[in-house]
Design a protein around this motif. Structure first.
Motif, PDB file in Angstrom:
ATOM      1  N   UNK A 102       0.826  -1.262  -0.118  1.00  0.00           N
ATOM      2  CA  UNK A 102      -0.003   0.021   0.132  1.00  0.00           C
ATOM      3  C   UNK A 102       0.794   1.211  -0.045  1.00  0.00           C
ATOM      4  N   UNK A 103       0.561   2.092  -0.947  1.00  0.00           N
ATOM      5  CA  UNK A 103       1.254   3.464  -0.945  1.00  0.00           C
ATOM      6  C   UNK A 103       0.330   4.481  -1.014  1.00  0.00           C
ATOM      7  N   UNK A 104       0.598   5.670  -0.697  1.00  0.00           N
ATOM      8  CA  UNK A 104      -0.187   6.822  -0.667  1.00  0.00           C
ATOM      9  C   UNK A 104      -0.033   7.855  -1.937  1.00  0.00           C
ATOM     10  N   UNK A 105      -1.055   8.220  -2.705  1.00  0.00           N
ATOM     11  CA  UNK A 105      -0.670   9.246  -3.837  1.00  0.00           C
ATOM     12  C   UNK A 105      -1.813  10.481  -3.722  1.00  0.00           C
ATOM     13  N   UNK A 106      -1.392  11.697  -3.980  1.00  0.00           N
ATOM     14  CA  UNK A 106      -2.075  12.601  -3.887  1.00  0.00           C
ATOM     15  C   UNK A 106      -3.290  12.753  -5.160  1.00  0.00           C
ATOM     16  N   UNK A 107      -4.439  13.734  -4.891  1.00  0.00           N
ATOM     17  CA  UNK A 107      -5.249  13.664  -6.238  1.00  0.00           C
ATOM     18  C   UNK A 107      -4.729  13.808  -7.306  1.00  0.00           C
ATOM     19  N   UNK A 108      -3.872  14.771  -7.498  1.00  0.00           N
ATOM     20  CA  UNK A 108      -3.414  15.024  -9.065  1.00  0.00           C
ATOM     21  C   UNK A 108      -2.466  13.882  -9.480  1.00  0.00           C
ATOM     22  N   UNK A 109      -1.914  13.278  -8.848  1.00  0.00           N
ATOM     23  CA  UNK A 109      -1.096  12.035  -9.195  1.00  0.00           C
ATOM     24  C   UNK A 109      -2.193  10.909  -9.671  1.00  0.00           C
ATOM     25  N   UNK A 110      -3.004  10.694  -8.741  1.00  0.00           N
ATOM     26  CA  UNK A 110      -4.048   9.895  -9.092  1.00  0.00           C
ATOM     27  C   UNK A 110      -4.776  10.133 -10.473  1.00  0.00           C
ATOM     28  N   UNK A 111      -5.238  11.310 -10.556  1.00  0.00           N
ATOM     29  CA  UNK A 111      -6.135  11.527 -11.673  1.00  0.00           C
ATOM     30  C   UNK A 111      -5.470  11.280 -12.721  1.00  0.00           C
ATOM     31  N   UNK A 112      -4.055  11.837 -12.992  1.00  0.00           N
ATOM     32  CA  UNK A 112      -3.095  11.583 -14.320  1.00  0.00           C
ATOM     33  C   UNK A 112      -2.418  10.332 -14.349  1.00  0.00           C
ATOM     34  N   UNK A 113      -2.098   9.806 -13.681  1.00  0.00           N
ATOM     35  CA  UNK A 113      -0.841   8.528 -13.714  1.00  0.00           C
ATOM     36  C   UNK A 113      -1.461   7.534 -14.429  1.00  0.00           C
ATOM     37  N   UNK A 114      -2.379   6.994 -14.011  1.00  0.00           N
ATOM     38  CA  UNK A 114      -2.759   5.658 -14.782  1.00  0.00           C
ATOM     39  C   UNK A 114      -3.469   6.136 -16.339  1.00  0.00           C
ATOM     40  N   UNK A 115      -3.575   7.247 -16.739  1.00  0.00           N
ATOM     41  CA  UNK A 115      -4.149   7.375 -18.057  1.00  0.00           C
ATOM     42  C   UNK A 115      -2.983   7.219 -19.167  1.00  0.00           C
ATOM     43  N   UNK A 116      -1.610   7.317 -18.709  1.00  0.00           N
ATOM     44  CA  UNK A 116      -0.501   7.188 -19.656  1.00  0.00           C
ATOM     45  C   UNK A 116      -0.624   5.651 -20.123  1.00  0.00           C
ATOM     46  N   UNK A 117      -1.271   4.741 -19.501  1.00  0.00           N
ATOM     47  CA  UNK A 117      -1.286   3.436 -20.051  1.00  0.00           C
ATOM     48  C   UNK A 117      -2.357   3.092 -21.272  1.00  0.00           C
ATOM     49  N   UNK A 118      -3.221   3.957 -21.195  1.00  0.00           N
ATOM     50  CA  UNK A 118      -4.410   3.834 -22.162  1.00  0.00           C
ATOM     51  C   UNK A 118      -4.251   4.448 -23.603  1.00  0.00           C
ATOM     52  N   UNK A 119      -4.261   3.922 -24.521  1.00  0.00           N
ATOM     53  CA  UNK A 119      -4.109   4.735 -25.992  1.00  0.00           C
ATOM     54  C   UNK A 119      -5.193   3.864 -26.900  1.00  0.00           C
ATOM     55  N   UNK A 120      -5.775   4.471 -27.982  1.00  0.00           N
ATOM     56  CA  UNK A 120      -6.662   3.744 -28.779  1.00  0.00           C
ATOM     57  C   UNK A 120      -6.060   2.534 -29.520  1.00  0.00           C
ATOM     58  N   UNK A 121      -6.598   1.274 -29.506  1.00  0.00           N
ATOM     59  CA  UNK A 121      -6.184   0.176 -29.799  1.00  0.00           C
ATOM     60  C   UNK A 121      -7.186  -0.635 -30.741  1.00  0.00           C
ATOM     61  N   UNK A 122      -6.718  -0.771 -31.732  1.00  0.00           N
ATOM     62  CA  UNK A 122      -7.308  -1.659 -32.652  1.00  0.00           C
ATOM     63  C   UNK A 122      -7.245  -3.100 -32.586  1.00  0.00           C
ATOM     64  N   UNK A 123      -8.477  -3.846 -31.985  1.00  0.00           N
ATOM     65  CA  UNK A 123      -8.519  -5.084 -31.515  1.00  0.00           C
ATOM     66  C   UNK A 123      -8.850  -6.115 -32.531  1.00  0.00           C
ATOM     67  N   UNK A 124      -9.784  -5.805 -33.394  1.00  0.00           N
ATOM     68  CA  UNK A 124      -9.889  -6.718 -34.533  1.00  0.00           C
ATOM     69  C   UNK A 124     -10.031  -6.081 -35.866  1.00  0.00           C
ATOM     70  N   UNK A 125     -10.500  -6.597 -36.954  1.00  0.00           N
ATOM     71  CA  UNK A 125     -10.542  -6.117 -38.038  1.00  0.00           C
ATOM     72  C   UNK A 125     -11.035  -4.916 -38.098  1.00  0.00           C
ATOM     73  N   UNK A 126     -12.565  -4.765 -37.339  1.00  0.00           N
ATOM     74  CA  UNK A 126     -13.209  -3.507 -37.390  1.00  0.00           C
ATOM     75  C   UNK A 126     -13.622  -2.938 -36.263  1.00  0.00           C
ATOM     76  N   UNK A 127     -13.054  -3.328 -35.128  1.00  0.00           N
ATOM     77  CA  UNK A 127     -13.094  -2.791 -34.054  1.00  0.00           C
ATOM     78  C   UNK A 127     -11.923  -2.045 -33.295  1.00  0.00           C
TER      79      UNK A 127
END
Length: 311
Positions: A102-127
């Motif tokens: 367990x570790x503690x993070x502040x509001x600003x860190x939490x709100x933005x840190x995890x978004x770096x992992x997620x980008x648009x991804x084409x998962x099938x030929x059409x989706x």
């Protein structure tokens, strides 16, 4: 507000059930850090760009991270999470080290840190799955965009079990068919069915929070005229006839669903089952055949398997 980051070091087999436990405990979403991702030769089938920082990953195994608000109930919540994770051993799920930090993070860190992992991804030929905050334009008229907010439930919709389901849906769903989505979670499979031409989709989940999230995602994707989301346990109290039943859930739960799937499918209907770890594959195959299904397709991604069968 401050937030507590809970990190569970475990195995790939345990990703789905532990993620669900964290979601039910109030986590807004999960981050998966899999050591094997650093060793993989990533496919360039759809032109994705992968930018992985080794510093973000464990030496071995998988880290599952989630964020919980720091309040007077945090200690009790963490203990409940530990108990529920340990209970997975009853289902013969390998938990690996099963260490929790367990570790503690502040509001600003939490709100933005995890978004770096997620980008648009084409998962099938059409989706293509796109985080709601990304500005993305389809590359062709045939491309269907599913907008998801990974902070709401169950991650990005790009876990191998989900991708296997989406590929099978794209392959076997015919326009105008009625679909039952059991254990809908974020609603991504139901949304995909609607965008690929389903006539009607009934999405069911036992978790009331998941039902709310799925309803919201359905509205965000403007498919509420096609997809109905309901609270329910598997296919209990579900009537009618469907041409496609899809379930992305644990193998143990699929085994309980098989007979109902057969009952609800019209002759020639298709059952897509995913969320199956490789060592449970034969159990599911046997149950499907015993129920009267004919297995028509089996696909695998990493250690996960999807099985497509016909009534």
């Amino acid at each position: 507000m401050n937030w507590s980051e809970i990190c569970i070091h475990t195995t790939r087999e345990a990703i789905e059930p532990i993620s669900n436990i964290l979601h039910e405990a109030g986590a807004g979403g999960v981050v998966i850090e899999d050591a094997e991702d650093l060793k993989r030769t990533w496919p360039d089938r759809y032109g994705e760009v992968y930018e992985l920082d080794p510093a973000d990953y464990p030496d071995e195994g998988v880290n599952i991270k989630a964020y919980l608000p720091v309040n007077s109930f945090l200690g009790e919540t963490v203990e409940q999470i530990k108990e529920q994770i340990n209970a997975l051993l009853l289902y013969d799920i390998d938990l690996g080290r099963n260490t929790i930090t367990i570790s503690e993070v502040n509001e600003e860190q939490w709100a933005t840190a995890w978004k770096k992992y997620y980008k648009p991804q084409k998962v099938t030929d059409h989706l293509t799955i796109v985080p709601t905050w990304e500005d993305y334009q389809p590359e062709s008229a045939d491309e269907k965009v599913i907008e998801l907010d990974p902070g709401m439930a169950f991650g990005t919709g790009t876990h191998p079990t989900t991708v296997l389901c989406l590929r099978a849906i794209e392959k076997y769903l015919r326009p105008g068919e009625d679909v039952l989505d059991v254990g809908t979670g974020s609603g991504v499979l139901s949304i995909a069915c609607a965008k690929l031409g389903a006539n009607r989709v009934l999405a069911v989940d036992l978790d009331e929070v998941a039902v709310k999230v799925a309803k919201l995602n359905v509205k965000v994707n403007k498919v509420q005229e096609v997809v109905e989301v309901k609270h329910g346990n598997l296919a209990d109290h579900v009537d009618g006839t469907y041409q496609l039943v899809v379930a992305n859930i644990l193998a143990e739960v699929i085994l309980r669903l098989v007979d109902d799937a057969y009952r609800l499918l019209s002759p020639g209907g298709v059952f897509i089952a995913s969320g199956i770890i490789e060592n449970k594959r034969k159990d599911v195959e046997e149950a499907l055949r015993n129920a009267g299904f004919t297995i028509i397709d089996i696909e695998s991604e990493e250690d996960w398997v999807s099985i497509v069968s016909r009534k």
